[in-house]
Design an enzyme around this catalytic site. Structure first.
Site, PDB file in Angstrom:
ATOM      1  N   GLY A   1       0.817  -1.216   0.000  1.00 10.76           N
ATOM      2  CA  GLY A   1       0.000   0.000   0.000  1.00 10.76           C
ATOM      3  C   GLY A   1       0.848   1.262   0.000  1.00 10.76           C
ATOM      4  N   GLY A   2       0.613   2.101   1.010  1.00 10.95           N
ATOM      5  CA  GLY A   2       1.338   3.368   1.105  1.00 10.95           C
ATOM      6  C   GLY A   2       2.841   3.167   1.190  1.00 10.95           C
TER       7      GLY A   2
ATOM      8  N   GLY B   1      13.402  10.685 -35.699  1.00 12.24           N
ATOM      9  CA  GLY B   1      13.067  11.101 -34.333  1.00 12.24           C
ATOM     10  C   GLY B   1      14.188  10.811 -33.363  1.00 12.24           C
ATOM     11  CB  ALA B   2      16.590   8.050 -33.054  1.00 10.81           C
TER      12      ALA B   2
HETATM   13  C1  HXC Z   1      -1.624  -3.363  11.431  1.00 14.20           C
HETATM   14  C2  HXC Z   1      -0.293  -5.066  10.697  1.00 14.20           C
HETATM   15  C3  HXC Z   1      -0.551  -4.708   9.353  1.00 14.20           C
HETATM   16  C4  HXC Z   1      -1.401  -3.593   9.114  1.00 14.20           C
HETATM   17  C5  HXC Z   1       0.807  -6.371   9.360  1.00 14.20           C
HETATM   18  N1  HXC Z   1       0.544  -6.093  10.652  1.00 14.20           N
HETATM   19  N2  HXC Z   1       0.141  -5.535   8.549  1.00 14.20           N
HETATM   20  N3  HXC Z   1      -0.819  -4.400  11.712  1.00 14.20           N
HETATM   21  N4  HXC Z   1      -1.903  -2.942  10.194  1.00 14.20           N
HETATM   22  N5  HXC Z   1      -1.632  -3.145   7.873  1.00 14.20           N
HETATM   23  C6  HXC Z   1       1.103  -6.762  11.835  1.00 14.20           C
HETATM   24  C7  HXC Z   1       0.628  -8.184  12.031  1.00 14.20           C
HETATM   25  O1  HXC Z   1      -0.584  -8.195  12.739  1.00 14.20           O
HETATM   26  C8  HXC Z   1       1.784  -8.760  12.856  1.00 14.20           C
HETATM   27  O2  HXC Z   1       1.651  -8.327  14.185  1.00 14.20           O
HETATM   28  C9  HXC Z   1       2.984  -8.058  12.283  1.00 14.20           C
HETATM   29  O3  HXC Z   1       2.492  -6.882  11.644  1.00 14.20           O
HETATM   30  C10 HXC Z   1       3.732  -8.873  11.266  1.00 14.20           C
HETATM   31  O4  HXC Z   1       2.799  -9.301  10.276  1.00 14.20           O
HETATM   32  P1  HXC Z   1       2.788 -10.815   9.738  1.00 14.20           P
HETATM   33  O5  HXC Z   1       1.579 -10.938   8.897  1.00 14.20           O
HETATM   34  O6  HXC Z   1       2.968 -11.748  10.878  1.00 14.20           O
HETATM   35  O7  HXC Z   1       4.115 -10.832   8.862  1.00 14.20           O
HETATM   36  P2  HXC Z   1       4.349 -11.490   7.450  1.00 14.20           P
HETATM   37  O8  HXC Z   1       3.871 -12.890   7.416  1.00 14.20           O
HETATM   38  O9  HXC Z   1       5.794 -11.239   7.144  1.00 14.20           O
HETATM   39  O10 HXC Z   1       3.456 -10.664   6.425  1.00 14.20           O
HETATM   40  C11 HXC Z   1       3.667  -9.263   6.265  1.00 14.20           C
HETATM   41  C12 HXC Z   1       2.601  -8.642   5.335  1.00 14.20           C
HETATM   42  C13 HXC Z   1       1.174  -9.026   5.844  1.00 14.20           C
HETATM   43  C14 HXC Z   1       2.806  -9.166   3.897  1.00 14.20           C
HETATM   44  C15 HXC Z   1       2.850  -7.130   5.339  1.00 14.20           C
HETATM   45  O11 HXC Z   1       1.120  -8.749   7.241  1.00 14.20           O
HETATM   46  C16 HXC Z   1       0.105  -8.227   5.162  1.00 14.20           C
HETATM   47  O12 HXC Z   1      -0.309  -8.575   4.052  1.00 14.20           O
HETATM   48  N6  HXC Z   1      -0.383  -7.172   5.817  1.00 14.20           N
HETATM   49  C17 HXC Z   1      -1.421  -6.320   5.239  1.00 14.20           C
HETATM   50  C18 HXC Z   1      -0.882  -5.446   4.128  1.00 14.20           C
HETATM   51  C19 HXC Z   1      -1.893  -4.439   3.684  1.00 14.20           C
HETATM   52  O13 HXC Z   1      -2.834  -4.783   2.923  1.00 14.20           O
HETATM   53  N7  HXC Z   1      -1.790  -3.195   4.217  1.00 14.20           N
HETATM   54  C20 HXC Z   1      -2.730  -2.103   4.005  1.00 14.20           C
HETATM   55  C21 HXC Z   1      -2.326  -1.393   2.737  1.00 14.20           C
HETATM   56  S1  HXC Z   1      -3.416  -0.107   2.357  1.00 14.20           S
HETATM   57  P3  HXC Z   1       2.258  -9.153  15.412  1.00 14.20           P
HETATM   58  O14 HXC Z   1       1.657  -8.500  16.623  1.00 14.20           O
HETATM   59  O15 HXC Z   1       1.834 -10.569  15.203  1.00 14.20           O
HETATM   60  O16 HXC Z   1       3.716  -8.971  15.336  1.00 14.20           O
HETATM   61  C22 HXC Z   1      -2.528   1.262   2.523  1.00 14.20           C
HETATM   62  C23 HXC Z   1      -3.266   2.482   2.117  1.00 14.20           C
HETATM   63  C24 HXC Z   1      -2.337   3.589   1.724  1.00 14.20           C
HETATM   64  O17 HXC Z   1      -1.415   1.253   2.900  1.00 14.20           O
HETATM   65  C25 HXC Z   1      -2.892   4.359   0.599  1.00 14.20           C
HETATM   66  C26 HXC Z   1      -1.838   4.730  -0.396  1.00 14.20           C
HETATM   67  C27 HXC Z   1      -2.318   5.481  -1.569  1.00 14.20           C
END
Ligand code: HXC
Length: 521
Positions: free
Chosen positions: A176-177, A411-412
């Site tokens: 995401g962000g 053009g190149a």
């Molecule tokens: C809160 C989060 C989190 C999130 C992960 N964690 N993503 N907490 N908000 N978005 C936490 C988990 O709960 C976990 O906590 C720790 O981080 C590690 O995550 P794991 O899943 O255990 O690690 P891993 O297996 O390595 O996977 C990492 C990951 C996956 C690929 C990042 O966690 C994931 O897919 N997360 C969601 C990604 C996502 O969709 N984010 C939102 C994007 S939208 P603990 O307590 O167990 O350590 C966005 C909008 C922005 O960003 C807009 C831009 C224009």
């Protein structure tokens, strides 16, 4: 030891213990998991990135202020990011390193305040900023506050673009962000099989579109280096990525009003390289390696190629010539004959603009038969993408030197830093062919009737082609008309470029005042 020093002041004992807790981030267990994934912690990364002992941390006591979804009592000092300033090769830089052991390095409102603070300090002090990104994106529990936090960072990325160098190192799953902020920075370095960039991960894609994929095939280094063109460099390890960032910064000034640092050359500036006289084949249809040309011209060992595997028909990279930092832009005749297409135009245009932002002179090597013909290219907007390259070279005010090694057709010729786009010095090798198009194509258009009505059409075509080649497939016609400043032996290229850049060092080029241009994006 005097009596008063034998007992520790309890306030200092407390401070030391709090500091130790801060160093533990999300705790020993999560650090173990981070290491088990083959990843370093934020602090270990900073130790490699910065000159030893130079890191000074800011705001390590900050915690999140969220109270939703049961997180009110689960606070970690630093809130998932280590921020501060330090030095690289004795120059100040600002830095933030996301700590994956705290909520997966995700962005909270307070984490965004910390990141924005170092960005603001960096720009106020005219120093580069480096982001070490390892984050699950917006912290879900903070809802719109984390989204707003990203907007604060994106706005700064955009407003500070072209003012201070911004470099992003992707060191984990950047969702995401966490992918968007780097996309607004100057350079993105990824780590093979350890870092990923995507807006929505495999799980979400499966739910929404039904497509099955995994993180590596969706947004690994191979994807962003080879297919999407989003990232610029990749390394095998985190340590290599951190060391590469140190090396890259050596080519950049600290800000847009400074010049890039000069390093006394280890390579003789007057070196004439005989190899260069033997690289371009006699047959115009045979290819050769422009990489080889570049490596023989620049200071030895100084080339860092950017985006080497995306649009390989174009070459862009940073180098030193005579100890000075330069941006190299070129065609690679051994990849699609060096033709210009949508992706190579984008690649070159962005690089030209990056160099111009940071006062890095441009050296362009030209060998291209022109733009790639085809319905796919036309419908894909090759006009718009090619226009970016014209725009980039036309607006660039840094010293610009062009060397036409062989084909500069149509053009190149025009887009590749031609003289009347504002290029300061243009050299051509004796092998240069500067014309609207190649001999066969031109003869077929101009002399269709004459050829078909001739007694021996093949013979007639051949003689017309040879006549055209004598006229245009050499640099002399262009040089006589003032489109080329000098025709040089290839071996003279290095000293010629060094002398030109020295003569252009104090170049002043003032563009008319405006808010900003409207580049065809
Ligand atoms: C809160 C989060 C989190 C999130 C992960 N964690 N993503 N907490 N908000 N978005 C936490 C988990 O709960 C976990 O906590 C720790 O981080 C590690 O995550 P794991 O899943 O255990 O690690 P891993 O297996 O390595 O996977 C990492 C990951 C996956 C690929 C990042 O966690 C994931 O897919 N997360 C969601 C990604 C996502 O969709 N984010 C939102 C994007 S939208 P603990 O307590 O167990 O350590 C966005 C909008 C922005 O960003 C807009 C831009 C224009």
């Amino acid at each position: 030891m005097p009596e008063e020093f034998t007992h520790e002041d309890p306030r200092i004992v407390e401070l030391r213990s709090v500091r130790e807790k801060i160093r533990q981030g999300g705790g020993a267990e999560r650090i173990k998991i981070q290491h088990a994934k083959g990843k370093l912690t934020a602090r270990e990364r900073l130790d490699i990135l910065l000159d030893p002992g130079t890191f000074n941390e800011l705001e390590p006591y900050i915690t999140h202020q969220g109270d939703e979804m049961g997180i009110a009592n689960e606070k970690f000092m630093g809130d998932g990011v280590v921020t501060g300033y330090g030095q690289i090769d004795g120059r100040t830089i600002y830095v933030y390193a996301q700590d994956f052991t705290v909520y997966g390095g995700t962005l909270s409102e307070m984490q965004s305040h910390k990141i924005c603070r170092v960005m603001d300090l960096a720009v106020r002090n005219g120093a580069p900023i480096i982001g070490l990104i390892d984050s699950g994106g917006a912290r879900i529990q903070e809802g719109v506050k984390s989204l707003g936090g990203y907007a604060e960072i994106f706005r700064r990325n955009a407003q500070y673009s072209g003012v201070i160098p911004q470099i992003s190192l992707m060191l984990g799953p950047c969702a995401g962000g966490a992918a968007y902020s780097p996309a607004l920075t100057d350079l993105i370095i990824m780590v093979e099989e350890k870092s990923f960039m995507f807006l929505t991960g495999p799980e979400v894609i499966k739910t929404v579109t039904g497509e099955t994929t995994d993180a590596e095939s969706l947004g690994g280094a191979a994807v962003h280096l080879g297919i999407s063109g989003t990232a610029h460099l990749a390394t095998e390890s985190e340590t290599d990525a951190l060391l590469l960032a140190r090396r890259l910064l050596g080519y950049f000034p600290s800000n847009n009003v400074e010049n890039p640092p000069y390093q006394p050359p280890v390579d003789d500036p007057l070196r004439m390289d005989e190899v260069l006289n033997h690289i371009v084949p006699l047959s115009p249809s045979e290819s050769y390696s422009m990489h080889e040309v570049i490596l023989h011209v620049i200071d030895q060992g100084s080339f860092i190629e950017i985006q080497p595997t995306w649009a390989p028909n174009a070459i862009v990279g940073l180098a030193r010539i005579g100890g000075h930092s330069v941006g190299i832009v070129a065609q690679e005749p051994s990849a699609m004959a060096g033709v210009i297409d949508i992706n190579s135009a984008d690649k070159m245009a962005r690089f030209v603009r990056m160099c111009d932002c940071f006062n890095i002179p441009l050296v362009t090597f030209v060998d291209s038969p022109g733009f790639l013909p085809g319905i796919g290219q036309e419908h894909g907007g090759v006009i718009r993408h090619g226009a970016k390259l014209l725009y980039a070279y036309s607006e660039a005010t840094v010293p610009k030197v062009t060397v036409i090694t062989r084909k500069a057709y149509g053009g190149a010729y025009v887009v590749m830093s031609s003289k009347f786009l504002g290029t300061d010095v243009t050299y051509a090798w004796p092998s240069a062919e500067i014309a609207v198009m190649g001999a066969e194509g031109a003869v077929n258009i101009l002399f269709k009737k004459q050829i078909t009505s001739a007694a021996d059409p093949a013979q007639e075509r051949q003689s017309l082609v040879e006549d055209y080649r004598d006229r245009f497939n050499n640099p002399y016609y262009a040089a006589r008309a003032g489109y080329v400043d000098d025709i040089v032996e290839p071996r003279e290229t290095r000293p010629k470029i060094i002398a030109s850049l020295a003569a252009l060092r104090d170049k002043v080029s003032i563009a008319p005042a405006r808010k900003h241009g409207n580049i065809p994006v």
